[in-house]
Design a protein around this motif. Sequence first.
Motif, PDB file in Angstrom:
ATOM      1  N   ARG A  66      -1.272   3.875  -4.687  1.00  0.00           N
ATOM      2  CA  ARG A  66      -0.195   2.879  -4.760  1.00  0.00           C
ATOM      3  C   ARG A  66       1.107   3.521  -5.233  1.00  0.00           C
ATOM      4  O   ARG A  66       2.183   3.221  -4.706  1.00  0.00           O
ATOM      5  CB  ARG A  66      -0.572   1.752  -5.723  1.00  0.00           C
ATOM      6  CG  ARG A  66      -1.436   0.707  -5.110  1.00  0.00           C
ATOM      7  CD  ARG A  66      -1.588  -0.499  -6.058  1.00  0.00           C
ATOM      8  NE  ARG A  66      -2.939  -0.981  -5.943  1.00  0.00           N
ATOM      9  CZ  ARG A  66      -3.960  -0.679  -6.745  1.00  0.00           C
ATOM     10  NH1 ARG A  66      -3.769   0.073  -7.786  1.00  0.00           N
ATOM     11  NH2 ARG A  66      -5.158  -1.143  -6.525  1.00  0.00           N
ATOM     12  N   ARG A  67       1.009   4.388  -6.214  1.00  0.00           N
ATOM     13  CA  ARG A  67       2.214   5.074  -6.724  1.00  0.00           C
ATOM     14  C   ARG A  67       2.855   5.942  -5.644  1.00  0.00           C
ATOM     15  O   ARG A  67       4.074   5.955  -5.494  1.00  0.00           O
ATOM     16  CB  ARG A  67       1.858   5.941  -7.936  1.00  0.00           C
ATOM     17  CG  ARG A  67       1.584   5.170  -9.178  1.00  0.00           C
ATOM     18  CD  ARG A  67       1.390   6.111 -10.364  1.00  0.00           C
ATOM     19  NE  ARG A  67       0.857   5.384 -11.491  1.00  0.00           N
ATOM     20  CZ  ARG A  67      -0.198   5.734 -12.184  1.00  0.00           C
ATOM     21  NH1 ARG A  67      -0.847   6.842 -11.887  1.00  0.00           N
ATOM     22  NH2 ARG A  67      -0.618   5.010 -13.182  1.00  0.00           N
ATOM     23  N   ARG A  68       2.017   6.682  -4.927  1.00  0.00           N
ATOM     24  CA  ARG A  68       2.550   7.549  -3.862  1.00  0.00           C
ATOM     25  C   ARG A  68       3.225   6.723  -2.767  1.00  0.00           C
ATOM     26  O   ARG A  68       4.268   7.109  -2.246  1.00  0.00           O
ATOM     27  CB  ARG A  68       1.437   8.404  -3.276  1.00  0.00           C
ATOM     28  CG  ARG A  68       0.936   9.453  -4.269  1.00  0.00           C
ATOM     29  CD  ARG A  68      -0.084  10.366  -3.665  1.00  0.00           C
ATOM     30  NE  ARG A  68       0.528  11.114  -2.570  1.00  0.00           N
ATOM     31  CZ  ARG A  68      -0.179  11.714  -1.614  1.00  0.00           C
ATOM     32  NH1 ARG A  68      -1.478  11.658  -1.608  1.00  0.00           N
ATOM     33  NH2 ARG A  68       0.437  12.366  -0.654  1.00  0.00           N
ATOM     34  N   TYR A  69       2.633   5.589  -2.444  1.00  0.00           N
ATOM     35  CA  TYR A  69       3.224   4.712  -1.435  1.00  0.00           C
ATOM     36  C   TYR A  69       4.547   4.134  -1.957  1.00  0.00           C
ATOM     37  O   TYR A  69       5.544   4.093  -1.234  1.00  0.00           O
ATOM     38  CB  TYR A  69       2.252   3.588  -1.060  1.00  0.00           C
ATOM     39  CG  TYR A  69       2.803   2.609  -0.057  1.00  0.00           C
ATOM     40  CD1 TYR A  69       3.162   3.017   1.222  1.00  0.00           C
ATOM     41  CD2 TYR A  69       2.976   1.272  -0.400  1.00  0.00           C
ATOM     42  CE1 TYR A  69       3.677   2.116   2.136  1.00  0.00           C
ATOM     43  CE2 TYR A  69       3.486   0.362   0.503  1.00  0.00           C
ATOM     44  CZ  TYR A  69       3.842   0.788   1.773  1.00  0.00           C
ATOM     45  OH  TYR A  69       4.350  -0.105   2.684  1.00  0.00           O
ATOM     46  N   ALA A  70       4.563   3.712  -3.205  1.00  0.00           N
ATOM     47  CA  ALA A  70       5.777   3.145  -3.798  1.00  0.00           C
ATOM     48  C   ALA A  70       6.907   4.173  -3.872  1.00  0.00           C
ATOM     49  O   ALA A  70       8.076   3.824  -3.698  1.00  0.00           O
ATOM     50  CB  ALA A  70       5.474   2.598  -5.190  1.00  0.00           C
ATOM     51  N   ARG A  71       6.577   5.428  -4.110  1.00  0.00           N
ATOM     52  CA  ARG A  71       7.588   6.487  -4.162  1.00  0.00           C
ATOM     53  C   ARG A  71       8.075   6.876  -2.784  1.00  0.00           C
ATOM     54  O   ARG A  71       9.085   7.566  -2.649  1.00  0.00           O
ATOM     55  CB  ARG A  71       7.018   7.731  -4.843  1.00  0.00           C
ATOM     56  CG  ARG A  71       6.909   7.651  -6.326  1.00  0.00           C
ATOM     57  CD  ARG A  71       6.638   9.017  -6.941  1.00  0.00           C
ATOM     58  NE  ARG A  71       5.509   9.692  -6.343  1.00  0.00           N
ATOM     59  CZ  ARG A  71       4.299   9.834  -6.895  1.00  0.00           C
ATOM     60  NH1 ARG A  71       4.076   9.333  -8.094  1.00  0.00           N
ATOM     61  NH2 ARG A  71       3.343  10.474  -6.276  1.00  0.00           N
ATOM     62  N   GLY A  72       7.332   6.464  -1.751  1.00  0.00           N
ATOM     63  CA  GLY A  72       7.708   6.841  -0.393  1.00  0.00           C
ATOM     64  C   GLY A  72       7.114   8.166   0.039  1.00  0.00           C
ATOM     65  O   GLY A  72       7.540   8.742   1.050  1.00  0.00           O
ATOM     66  N   ASP A  73       6.140   8.667  -0.710  1.00  0.00           N
ATOM     67  CA  ASP A  73       5.500   9.944  -0.365  1.00  0.00           C
ATOM     68  C   ASP A  73       4.636   9.821   0.886  1.00  0.00           C
ATOM     69  O   ASP A  73       4.429  10.809   1.590  1.00  0.00           O
ATOM     70  CB  ASP A  73       4.630  10.447  -1.517  1.00  0.00           C
ATOM     71  CG  ASP A  73       5.453  10.824  -2.738  1.00  0.00           C
ATOM     72  OD1 ASP A  73       6.680  10.985  -2.619  1.00  0.00           O
ATOM     73  OD2 ASP A  73       4.844  10.960  -3.824  1.00  0.00           O
ATOM     74  N   ILE A  74       4.089   8.631   1.123  1.00  0.00           N
ATOM     75  CA  ILE A  74       3.228   8.410   2.288  1.00  0.00           C
ATOM     76  C   ILE A  74       3.681   7.144   3.017  1.00  0.00           C
ATOM     77  O   ILE A  74       4.300   6.256   2.433  1.00  0.00           O
ATOM     78  CB  ILE A  74       1.732   8.287   1.898  1.00  0.00           C
ATOM     79  CG1 ILE A  74       1.520   7.147   0.893  1.00  0.00           C
ATOM     80  CG2 ILE A  74       1.203   9.599   1.347  1.00  0.00           C
ATOM     81  CD1 ILE A  74       0.073   6.888   0.547  1.00  0.00           C
ATOM     82  N   SER A  75       3.369   7.082   4.309  1.00  0.00           N
ATOM     83  CA  SER A  75       3.744   5.915   5.118  1.00  0.00           C
ATOM     84  C   SER A  75       2.773   4.770   4.877  1.00  0.00           C
ATOM     85  O   SER A  75       1.706   4.950   4.277  1.00  0.00           O
ATOM     86  CB  SER A  75       3.737   6.294   6.599  1.00  0.00           C
ATOM     87  OG  SER A  75       2.398   6.563   7.011  1.00  0.00           O
ATOM     88  N   GLU A  76       3.136   3.591   5.382  1.00  0.00           N
ATOM     89  CA  GLU A  76       2.267   2.426   5.239  1.00  0.00           C
ATOM     90  C   GLU A  76       0.941   2.660   5.954  1.00  0.00           C
ATOM     91  O   GLU A  76      -0.125   2.301   5.435  1.00  0.00           O
ATOM     92  CB  GLU A  76       2.947   1.173   5.794  1.00  0.00           C
ATOM     93  CG  GLU A  76       2.119  -0.075   5.621  1.00  0.00           C
ATOM     94  CD  GLU A  76       2.804  -1.319   6.138  1.00  0.00           C
ATOM     95  OE1 GLU A  76       2.127  -2.363   6.184  1.00  0.00           O
ATOM     96  OE2 GLU A  76       3.994  -1.253   6.489  1.00  0.00           O
ATOM     97  N   GLU A  77       1.020   3.257   7.120  1.00  0.00           N
ATOM     98  CA  GLU A  77      -0.205   3.529   7.891  1.00  0.00           C
ATOM     99  C   GLU A  77      -1.132   4.471   7.122  1.00  0.00           C
ATOM    100  O   GLU A  77      -2.343   4.233   7.020  1.00  0.00           O
ATOM    101  CB  GLU A  77       0.157   4.135   9.245  1.00  0.00           C
ATOM    102  CG  GLU A  77      -1.040   4.446  10.117  1.00  0.00           C
ATOM    103  CD  GLU A  77      -0.643   5.110  11.424  1.00  0.00           C
ATOM    104  OE1 GLU A  77      -1.570   5.593  12.108  1.00  0.00           O
ATOM    105  OE2 GLU A  77       0.551   5.174  11.755  1.00  0.00           O
ATOM    106  N   GLU A  78      -0.558   5.525   6.575  1.00  0.00           N
ATOM    107  CA  GLU A  78      -1.361   6.475   5.803  1.00  0.00           C
ATOM    108  C   GLU A  78      -1.934   5.801   4.552  1.00  0.00           C
ATOM    109  O   GLU A  78      -3.084   6.032   4.176  1.00  0.00           O
ATOM    110  CB  GLU A  78      -0.509   7.688   5.413  1.00  0.00           C
ATOM    111  CG  GLU A  78      -1.303   8.804   4.783  1.00  0.00           C
ATOM    112  CD  GLU A  78      -0.465  10.045   4.508  1.00  0.00           C
ATOM    113  OE1 GLU A  78      -1.062  11.017   4.008  1.00  0.00           O
ATOM    114  OE2 GLU A  78       0.750  10.045   4.777  1.00  0.00           O
TER     115      GLU A  78
END
Length: 89
Positions: A66-78
């Motif tokens: 969740r943190r990585r997604y919130a930071r924009g490190d990974i895409s929604e699909e990933e």
Amino acid sequence: MTDTMQILAQARWGMHDGSHWMGMHWGWWLVLLVLLAASLWLLLRSGSRTGGGQTLSGSDAEEELRRRYARGDISEEEYRDRLRVLREP
């Protein structure tokens, strides 16, 4: 005191009969103990961090995802793919 006894006393004094070395001996044990404690503290401190090959529990892994997604490190699909993998039995 005879000359021989005086010479022997001076010779013994010259060797310091080892008594002053006792304090230094304890000092080195103290240094060794402090170094050992510091090494143990650093080892335990570094082992408590996540990463470095350590496995996260399921909830910890999801939180990190969740943190990585919130930071924009990974895409929604990933994010969704990895979340699905984490939740698989």
